[in-house]
Design a protein around this motif. Structure first.
Motif, PDB file in Angstrom:
ATOM      1  N   VAL A   1       0.868  -1.178   0.000  1.00  0.00           N
ATOM      2  CA  VAL A   1       0.000   0.000   0.000  1.00  0.00           C
ATOM      3  C   VAL A   1       0.905   1.228   0.000  1.00  0.00           C
ATOM      4  O   VAL A   1       1.689   1.440   0.930  1.00  0.00           O
ATOM      5  N   HIS A   2       0.816   2.011  -1.058  1.00  0.00           N
ATOM      6  CA  HIS A   2       1.617   3.226  -1.196  1.00  0.00           C
ATOM      7  C   HIS A   2       0.962   4.384  -0.443  1.00  0.00           C
ATOM      8  O   HIS A   2       1.643   5.209   0.143  1.00  0.00           O
ATOM      9  N   ASN A   3      -0.369   4.414  -0.478  1.00  0.00           N
ATOM     10  CA  ASN A   3      -1.088   5.518   0.136  1.00  0.00           C
ATOM     11  C   ASN A   3      -2.484   5.066   0.534  1.00  0.00           C
ATOM     12  O   ASN A   3      -3.111   4.288  -0.177  1.00  0.00           O
ATOM     13  N   SER A   4      -2.951   5.562   1.648  1.00  0.00           N
ATOM     14  CA  SER A   4      -4.313   5.330   2.117  1.00  0.00           C
ATOM     15  C   SER A   4      -4.929   6.710   2.317  1.00  0.00           C
ATOM     16  O   SER A   4      -4.339   7.563   2.989  1.00  0.00           O
ATOM     17  N   THR A   5      -6.099   6.936   1.721  1.00  0.00           N
ATOM     18  CA  THR A   5      -6.683   8.276   1.732  1.00  0.00           C
ATOM     19  C   THR A   5      -8.191   8.228   1.926  1.00  0.00           C
ATOM     20  O   THR A   5      -8.829   7.192   1.786  1.00  0.00           O
ATOM     21  N   THR A   6      -8.733   9.406   2.206  1.00  0.00           N
ATOM     22  CA  THR A   6     -10.169   9.628   2.175  1.00  0.00           C
ATOM     23  C   THR A   6     -10.431  10.664   1.096  1.00  0.00           C
ATOM     24  O   THR A   6      -9.707  11.656   1.000  1.00  0.00           O
ATOM     25  N   GLY A   7     -11.435  10.421   0.284  1.00  0.00           N
ATOM     26  CA  GLY A   7     -11.766  11.353  -0.780  1.00  0.00           C
ATOM     27  C   GLY A   7     -13.160  11.918  -0.599  1.00  0.00           C
ATOM     28  O   GLY A   7     -14.043  11.259  -0.033  1.00  0.00           O
ATOM     29  N   GLU A   8     -13.321  13.155  -1.061  1.00  0.00           N
ATOM     30  CA  GLU A   8     -14.625  13.815  -1.072  1.00  0.00           C
ATOM     31  C   GLU A   8     -14.768  14.500  -2.423  1.00  0.00           C
ATOM     32  O   GLU A   8     -13.884  15.265  -2.822  1.00  0.00           O
ATOM     33  N   ASP A   9     -15.846  14.189  -3.114  1.00  0.00           N
ATOM     34  CA  ASP A   9     -16.103  14.777  -4.431  1.00  0.00           C
ATOM     35  C   ASP A   9     -17.406  15.557  -4.430  1.00  0.00           C
ATOM     36  O   ASP A   9     -18.348  15.197  -3.714  1.00  0.00           O
ATOM     37  N   LEU A  10     -17.448  16.577  -5.261  1.00  0.00           N
ATOM     38  CA  LEU A  10     -18.694  17.218  -5.658  1.00  0.00           C
ATOM     39  C   LEU A  10     -18.861  16.874  -7.125  1.00  0.00           C
ATOM     40  O   LEU A  10     -18.032  17.268  -7.954  1.00  0.00           O
ATOM     41  N   LEU A  11     -19.883  16.074  -7.422  1.00  0.00           N
ATOM     42  CA  LEU A  11     -20.170  15.665  -8.793  1.00  0.00           C
ATOM     43  C   LEU A  11     -21.332  16.479  -9.329  1.00  0.00           C
ATOM     44  O   LEU A  11     -22.328  16.686  -8.633  1.00  0.00           O
ATOM     45  N   VAL A  12     -21.188  16.920 -10.561  1.00  0.00           N
ATOM     46  CA  VAL A  12     -22.260  17.677 -11.208  1.00  0.00           C
ATOM     47  C   VAL A  12     -22.758  16.895 -12.416  1.00  0.00           C
ATOM     48  O   VAL A  12     -21.988  16.197 -13.077  1.00  0.00           O
ATOM     49  N   PRO A  13     -24.075  17.000 -12.693  1.00  0.00           N
ATOM     50  CA  PRO A  13     -24.613  16.280 -13.839  1.00  0.00           C
ATOM     51  C   PRO A  13     -24.012  16.811 -15.143  1.00  0.00           C
ATOM     52  O   PRO A  13     -23.754  18.006 -15.282  1.00  0.00           O
TER      53      PRO A  13
ATOM     54  N   TRP B   1     -21.662  12.119 -15.152  1.00  0.00           N
ATOM     55  CA  TRP B   1     -21.222  13.043 -14.115  1.00  0.00           C
ATOM     56  C   TRP B   1     -19.832  13.567 -14.417  1.00  0.00           C
ATOM     57  O   TRP B   1     -19.055  12.922 -15.112  1.00  0.00           O
ATOM     58  N   LEU B   2     -19.521  14.724 -13.832  1.00  0.00           N
ATOM     59  CA  LEU B   2     -18.172  15.277 -13.850  1.00  0.00           C
ATOM     60  C   LEU B   2     -17.820  15.712 -12.432  1.00  0.00           C
ATOM     61  O   LEU B   2     -18.688  16.140 -11.675  1.00  0.00           O
ATOM     62  N   VAL B   3     -16.546  15.607 -12.090  1.00  0.00           N
ATOM     63  CA  VAL B   3     -16.070  16.052 -10.788  1.00  0.00           C
ATOM     64  C   VAL B   3     -15.826  17.558 -10.862  1.00  0.00           C
ATOM     65  O   VAL B   3     -15.021  18.020 -11.669  1.00  0.00           O
ATOM     66  N   ALA B   4     -16.531  18.324 -10.029  1.00  0.00           N
ATOM     67  CA  ALA B   4     -16.328  19.774  -9.950  1.00  0.00           C
ATOM     68  C   ALA B   4     -15.300  20.112  -8.873  1.00  0.00           C
ATOM     69  O   ALA B   4     -14.592  21.109  -8.981  1.00  0.00           O
ATOM     70  N   ALA B   5     -15.239  19.279  -7.843  1.00  0.00           N
ATOM     71  CA  ALA B   5     -14.264  19.489  -6.767  1.00  0.00           C
ATOM     72  C   ALA B   5     -13.914  18.134  -6.167  1.00  0.00           C
ATOM     73  O   ALA B   5     -14.798  17.313  -5.938  1.00  0.00           O
ATOM     74  N   ARG B   6     -12.633  17.922  -5.945  1.00  0.00           N
ATOM     75  CA  ARG B   6     -12.166  16.696  -5.282  1.00  0.00           C
ATOM     76  C   ARG B   6     -11.168  17.098  -4.208  1.00  0.00           C
ATOM     77  O   ARG B   6     -10.283  17.910  -4.427  1.00  0.00           O
ATOM     78  N   ARG B   7     -11.350  16.496  -3.032  1.00  0.00           N
ATOM     79  CA  ARG B   7     -10.412  16.707  -1.910  1.00  0.00           C
ATOM     80  C   ARG B   7      -9.959  15.328  -1.448  1.00  0.00           C
ATOM     81  O   ARG B   7     -10.785  14.521  -1.012  1.00  0.00           O
ATOM     82  N   ILE B   8      -8.674  15.093  -1.549  1.00  0.00           N
ATOM     83  CA  ILE B   8      -8.080  13.830  -1.119  1.00  0.00           C
ATOM     84  C   ILE B   8      -7.245  14.122   0.118  1.00  0.00           C
ATOM     85  O   ILE B   8      -6.331  14.952   0.077  1.00  0.00           O
ATOM     86  N   THR B   9      -7.552  13.461   1.221  1.00  0.00           N
ATOM     87  CA  THR B   9      -6.817  13.638   2.464  1.00  0.00           C
ATOM     88  C   THR B   9      -6.030  12.365   2.766  1.00  0.00           C
ATOM     89  O   THR B   9      -6.632  11.295   2.917  1.00  0.00           O
ATOM     90  N   HIS B  10      -4.724  12.500   2.806  1.00  0.00           N
ATOM     91  CA  HIS B  10      -3.855  11.356   3.106  1.00  0.00           C
ATOM     92  C   HIS B  10      -4.031  10.969   4.577  1.00  0.00           C
ATOM     93  O   HIS B  10      -4.041  11.846   5.445  1.00  0.00           O
ATOM     94  N   ASP B  11      -4.166   9.675   4.831  1.00  0.00           N
ATOM     95  CA  ASP B  11      -4.366   9.222   6.209  1.00  0.00           C
ATOM     96  C   ASP B  11      -3.171   9.542   7.098  1.00  0.00           C
ATOM     97  O   ASP B  11      -3.312   9.617   8.327  1.00  0.00           O
ATOM     98  N   ALA B  12      -2.011   9.785   6.501  1.00  0.00           N
ATOM     99  CA  ALA B  12      -0.812  10.110   7.283  1.00  0.00           C
ATOM    100  C   ALA B  12      -0.881  11.509   7.892  1.00  0.00           C
ATOM    101  O   ALA B  12      -0.062  11.851   8.737  1.00  0.00           O
ATOM    102  N   VAL B  13      -1.857  12.313   7.462  1.00  0.00           N
ATOM    103  CA  VAL B  13      -2.011  13.664   8.018  1.00  0.00           C
ATOM    104  C   VAL B  13      -2.715  13.529   9.362  1.00  0.00           C
ATOM    105  O   VAL B  13      -3.777  12.943   9.463  1.00  0.00           O
ATOM    106  N   SER B  14      -2.097  14.073  10.398  1.00  0.00           N
ATOM    107  CA  SER B  14      -2.735  13.943  11.722  1.00  0.00           C
ATOM    108  C   SER B  14      -3.387  15.233  12.129  1.00  0.00           C
ATOM    109  O   SER B  14      -3.243  16.250  11.582  1.00  0.00           O
TER     110      SER B  14
END
Length: 140
Positions: A110-122, A127-140
């Motif tokens: 496993v190179h990276n473990s993350t949580t993602g949050e997207d805002l998808l628009v029709p 769909w298309l991604v209007a905003a994506r936020r990827i948070t690396h689990d290594a961030v405390s």
């Protein structure tokens, strides 16, 4: 409602290094943010926040070029998808994602473990991604 086909297609494009096709799954003015540990350097010197499809594609293009010629295969895995409605027919999603790297003849890591949050628009056909936020689990 299932978004599985959208995300499966997007991840296959990412795995294959199909930069322009993958970037086309974002709006022209999309924002892609990575929240990573302090001091993290992104391929090609990309900033942690990329604004616009061209900047998003440029960052991925640099990452693909960085790995070109290596004997390492990188796969992306997305799971635990939660979907909520947002204004204007948009959707907010949250998911867990892993990057797994396998060197030739080696074991997957496993190179990276993350949580993602997207805002998808029709968009026409999906769909298309209007905003994506990827948070690396290594961030405390």
């Amino acid at each position: 409602m299932t978004l599985l086909p959208f995300y499966v297609r997007q991840l296959h494009l990412l795995d294959a290094g199909e930069v322009d096709a993958w970037a086309a799954t974002f709006t022209v003015d999309a924002v892609f943010t990575q929240v990573a540990p302090a001091g993290r350097t992104f391929a090609g010197g990309a900033p942690a926040q990329r604004r616009g499809r061209a900047a998003i594609a440029g960052a991925l293009r640099a990452a693909v070029a960085k790995r070109a010629g290596s004997a390492v295969v990188r796969r992306y895995w997305l799971d635990m998808l939660v979907v909520d409605p947002a204004p204007g027919g948009a959707l907010r999603t949250r998911f867990a994602a892993f990057n797994v790297e396998t060197p030739a003849g080696g074991r997957p890591v496993v190179h990276n473990s993350t949580t993602g949050e997207d805002l998808l628009v029709p968009a026409p056909g999906g769909w298309l991604v209007a905003a994506r936020r990827i948070t690396h689990d290594a961030v405390s």
